[in-house]
Write a protein that holds these residues in place. Structure first.
Motif, PDB file in Angstrom:
ATOM      1  N   GLY A 174     -54.468  12.867  -5.181  1.00  0.00           N
ATOM      2  CA  GLY A 174     -55.906  12.239  -6.379  1.00  0.00           C
ATOM      3  C   GLY A 174     -54.393  10.838  -6.436  1.00  0.00           C
ATOM      4  O   GLY A 174     -52.875  11.006  -6.054  1.00  0.00           O
ATOM      5  N   LYS A 175     -55.286  10.129  -7.177  1.00  0.00           N
ATOM      6  CA  LYS A 175     -54.196   8.742  -7.533  1.00  0.00           C
ATOM      7  C   LYS A 175     -52.697   8.718  -7.942  1.00  0.00           C
ATOM      8  O   LYS A 175     -53.054  10.195  -9.665  1.00  0.00           O
ATOM      9  CB  LYS A 175     -54.971   7.772  -8.194  1.00  0.00           C
ATOM     10  CG  LYS A 175     -54.530   6.167  -8.363  1.00  0.00           C
ATOM     11  CD  LYS A 175     -55.153   5.428  -8.864  1.00  0.00           C
ATOM     12  CE  LYS A 175     -55.492   4.266  -8.488  1.00  0.00           C
ATOM     13  NZ  LYS A 175     -56.057   3.071  -8.879  1.00  0.00           N
ATOM     14  N   GLY A 176     -51.844   8.927  -7.447  1.00  0.00           N
ATOM     15  CA  GLY A 176     -50.241   8.481  -8.265  1.00  0.00           C
ATOM     16  C   GLY A 176     -49.869   9.782  -8.224  1.00  0.00           C
ATOM     17  O   GLY A 176     -48.448  10.766  -8.560  1.00  0.00           O
ATOM     18  N   GLN A 177     -50.677  10.736  -7.605  1.00  0.00           N
ATOM     19  CA  GLN A 177     -49.522  11.987  -6.980  1.00  0.00           C
ATOM     20  C   GLN A 177     -49.189  12.086  -5.484  1.00  0.00           C
ATOM     21  O   GLN A 177     -49.246  11.232  -4.408  1.00  0.00           O
ATOM     22  CB  GLN A 177     -51.279  13.530  -6.693  1.00  0.00           C
ATOM     23  CG  GLN A 177     -51.505  13.623  -7.654  1.00  0.00           C
ATOM     24  CD  GLN A 177     -51.531  13.300  -9.049  1.00  0.00           C
ATOM     25  OE1 GLN A 177     -49.807  14.841  -9.661  1.00  0.00           O
ATOM     26  NE2 GLN A 177     -50.900  12.801 -10.304  1.00  0.00           N
ATOM     27  N   ARG A 178     -48.442  13.153  -5.493  1.00  0.00           N
ATOM     28  CA  ARG A 178     -47.121  13.033  -4.410  1.00  0.00           C
ATOM     29  C   ARG A 178     -48.146  12.559  -2.087  1.00  0.00           C
ATOM     30  O   ARG A 178     -47.505  12.125  -1.718  1.00  0.00           O
ATOM     31  CB  ARG A 178     -46.832  15.036  -4.447  1.00  0.00           C
ATOM     32  CG  ARG A 178     -45.785  14.466  -5.135  1.00  0.00           C
ATOM     33  CD  ARG A 178     -44.879  16.190  -4.749  1.00  0.00           C
ATOM     34  NE  ARG A 178     -45.976  17.587  -5.078  1.00  0.00           N
ATOM     35  CZ  ARG A 178     -45.558  18.589  -5.080  1.00  0.00           C
ATOM     36  NH1 ARG A 178     -44.480  18.896  -3.958  1.00  0.00           N
ATOM     37  NH2 ARG A 178     -46.103  19.260  -4.850  1.00  0.00           N
ATOM     38  N   ALA A 179     -49.138  13.123  -2.465  1.00  0.00           N
ATOM     39  CA  ALA A 179     -49.736  13.244  -0.855  1.00  0.00           C
ATOM     40  C   ALA A 179     -51.146  11.827  -0.636  1.00  0.00           C
ATOM     41  O   ALA A 179     -51.766  11.617  -0.271  1.00  0.00           O
ATOM     42  CB  ALA A 179     -50.556  14.087  -0.245  1.00  0.00           C
ATOM     43  N   TYR A 180     -51.044  11.288  -1.864  1.00  0.00           N
ATOM     44  CA  TYR A 180     -51.276  10.059  -2.157  1.00  0.00           C
ATOM     45  C   TYR A 180     -51.339   9.280  -1.205  1.00  0.00           C
ATOM     46  O   TYR A 180     -49.818   8.658  -1.033  1.00  0.00           O
ATOM     47  CB  TYR A 180     -52.216  10.083  -3.346  1.00  0.00           C
ATOM     48  CG  TYR A 180     -53.358   8.890  -3.881  1.00  0.00           C
ATOM     49  CD1 TYR A 180     -54.455   8.684  -3.866  1.00  0.00           C
ATOM     50  CD2 TYR A 180     -52.688   7.287  -3.659  1.00  0.00           C
ATOM     51  CE1 TYR A 180     -55.421   7.915  -3.694  1.00  0.00           C
ATOM     52  CE2 TYR A 180     -53.866   5.998  -4.245  1.00  0.00           C
ATOM     53  CZ  TYR A 180     -55.107   6.509  -4.105  1.00  0.00           C
ATOM     54  OH  TYR A 180     -55.896   5.416  -4.073  1.00  0.00           O
ATOM     55  N   VAL A 181     -52.267   8.014  -0.880  1.00  0.00           N
ATOM     56  CA  VAL A 181     -52.343   6.910   0.108  1.00  0.00           C
ATOM     57  C   VAL A 181     -53.664   6.013  -0.458  1.00  0.00           C
ATOM     58  O   VAL A 181     -55.213   6.335  -0.347  1.00  0.00           O
ATOM     59  CB  VAL A 181     -52.245   7.317   1.617  1.00  0.00           C
ATOM     60  CG1 VAL A 181     -52.917   6.274   2.267  1.00  0.00           C
ATOM     61  CG2 VAL A 181     -51.525   8.460   1.940  1.00  0.00           C
ATOM     62  N   ASN A 182     -52.746   4.736  -0.744  1.00  0.00           N
ATOM     63  CA  ASN A 182     -53.647   4.207  -0.736  1.00  0.00           C
ATOM     64  C   ASN A 182     -54.628   3.755  -0.008  1.00  0.00           C
ATOM     65  O   ASN A 182     -54.062   3.196   1.355  1.00  0.00           O
ATOM     66  CB  ASN A 182     -52.677   2.747  -1.290  1.00  0.00           C
ATOM     67  CG  ASN A 182     -52.363   2.853  -2.820  1.00  0.00           C
ATOM     68  OD1 ASN A 182     -52.881   3.173  -3.566  1.00  0.00           O
ATOM     69  ND2 ASN A 182     -51.268   2.490  -2.836  1.00  0.00           N
ATOM     70  N   PRO A 183     -55.807   3.654   0.074  1.00  0.00           N
ATOM     71  CA  PRO A 183     -56.820   2.936   0.758  1.00  0.00           C
ATOM     72  C   PRO A 183     -56.594   1.605   1.002  1.00  0.00           C
ATOM     73  O   PRO A 183     -56.459   0.926   1.021  1.00  0.00           O
ATOM     74  CB  PRO A 183     -58.241   3.542   0.554  1.00  0.00           C
ATOM     75  CG  PRO A 183     -58.200   3.288  -0.842  1.00  0.00           C
ATOM     76  CD  PRO A 183     -56.573   3.873  -1.662  1.00  0.00           C
ATOM     77  N   ASN A 184     -57.065   1.651   2.531  1.00  0.00           N
ATOM     78  CA  ASN A 184     -57.256  -0.284   3.033  1.00  0.00           C
ATOM     79  C   ASN A 184     -59.034  -0.082   3.118  1.00  0.00           C
ATOM     80  O   ASN A 184     -58.745  -1.277   4.295  1.00  0.00           O
ATOM     81  CB  ASN A 184     -56.485  -0.412   4.313  1.00  0.00           C
ATOM     82  CG  ASN A 184     -55.998  -2.231   4.397  1.00  0.00           C
ATOM     83  OD1 ASN A 184     -56.590  -2.569   3.801  1.00  0.00           O
ATOM     84  ND2 ASN A 184     -56.067  -2.050   5.548  1.00  0.00           N
TER      85      ASN A 184
END
Length: 298
Positions: A174-184
């Motif tokens: 989820g947003k802000g978690q360790r494995a989150y990746v911002n989408p493009n």
């Protein structure tokens, strides 16, 4: 039998069971297109839109099922496009599109590459968390469909890393978690333009779910309107009266049409096809745009 494109002006959709937002396993839904169509019949849905994430690959087999089994269902060709706005992921549903239009096909290819890049990066981050090969398993689960975070969540659930899918988002992706990746993702303007080029109408999906204050939600709707957006989803299965009232007020204030859909992904005790979907009397229904009662913006 109603065809998959039977949009006669004299058909009164207000007297039919209409669901304009659903997913198959061509993106993050649990059912095949065939199974979704059969479930829609069982739930006495008259008009159904299949709106998979950044893909239209489920529409052909859905139409084949309707024709082969002589199913009395009107299928609306649809898609749900992920976009980026002010750091938020905003989904734009395209309804009554021409699925093979070049502008839409081009955008889909770009979005699929963005999905692949994001998924690969998430796999790397999850490996650093101690979970190897999650990307490989998620990709296999997605098959030829759009890979989504839901596939990663299901892999973590199957492995026993989390006890329920939502926990995968809350703890890792989820947003802000360790494995989150911002989408493009593409812009709202690009999504709306591709939908219009393909002859469709553009609807902002589930505005109440973006965790925005009323002030910021208004800003989003103003920008969506400026991008030539056509409508808002004002009715979802899990909405209270105040939320529906607010969404309807935005439609009326900004001259936007109203849509409704279950956002169905899988059978659930909380939500299902067609559940609690009633178009407000004061609203200008989105289907008026493709029934010749209004002119879509170009």
């Amino acid at each position: 039998m109603m065809s998959t494109t039977d949009f006669t002006n004299d058909k009164d959709f207000s007297n039919l069971r209409v669901d304009l937002h659903s997913h198959t396993n061509c993106s993050d839904g649990a059912l095949t297109p065939q199974e979704l169509i059969e479930r829609a019949v069982n739930f006495q849905i008259d008009v159904l839109a299949i709106t998979d994430h950044d893909t239209v690959s489920g529409l052909v087999s859905a139409k084949q099922t309707i024709l082969e089994k002589n199913i009395p269902l009107t299928l609306i060709d649809g898609i749900e496009i992920s976009t980026q706005w002010q750091g938020f992921e905003i989904h734009i549903v395209g309804l009554n599109i021409a699925p093979e239009h070049q502008a839409l096909t081009t955008l889909i290819l770009q979005q699929q590459q963005r999905r692949e890049d994001r998924a690969t990066a998430m796999g790397v981050k999850l490996a650093k968390c101690g979970f190897d090969d999650v990307y490989t398993d998620a990709k296999a689960m997605a098959g030829e469909g759009s890979i989504t975070r839901a596939h990663f969540a299901r892999v973590l659930l199957q492995r026993g890393v989390v006890s329920k899918m939502q926990a995968a988002f809350d703890k890792y992706i989820g947003k802000g978690q360790r494995a989150y990746v911002n989408p493009n993702w593409c812009s709202i303007e690009d999504a709306v333009a591709a939908i219009h080029a393909a002859g469709g109408v553009a609807v902002m999906a589930h505005p109440i779910r973006y965790d925005l204050s009323t002030k910021w939600l208004r800003r989003l709707i103003v920008d969506f309107k400026a991008a030539q957006g056509d409508g808002l989803e004002v009715v979802l299965p899990q909405m209270n009266k105040e939320q529906r009232k607010l969404m309807l007020s935005f439609c009326l204030e900004y001259n936007l049409h109203a849509s409704m859909g279950s956002d169905f992904h899988q059978p659930s005790r909380w939500s299902d096809l067609g559940r609690n979907l009633v178009m407000p009397e004061q609203a200008n229904a989105i289907w008026q745009l493709w029934q010749g009662q209004a002119t879509p913006k170009n």
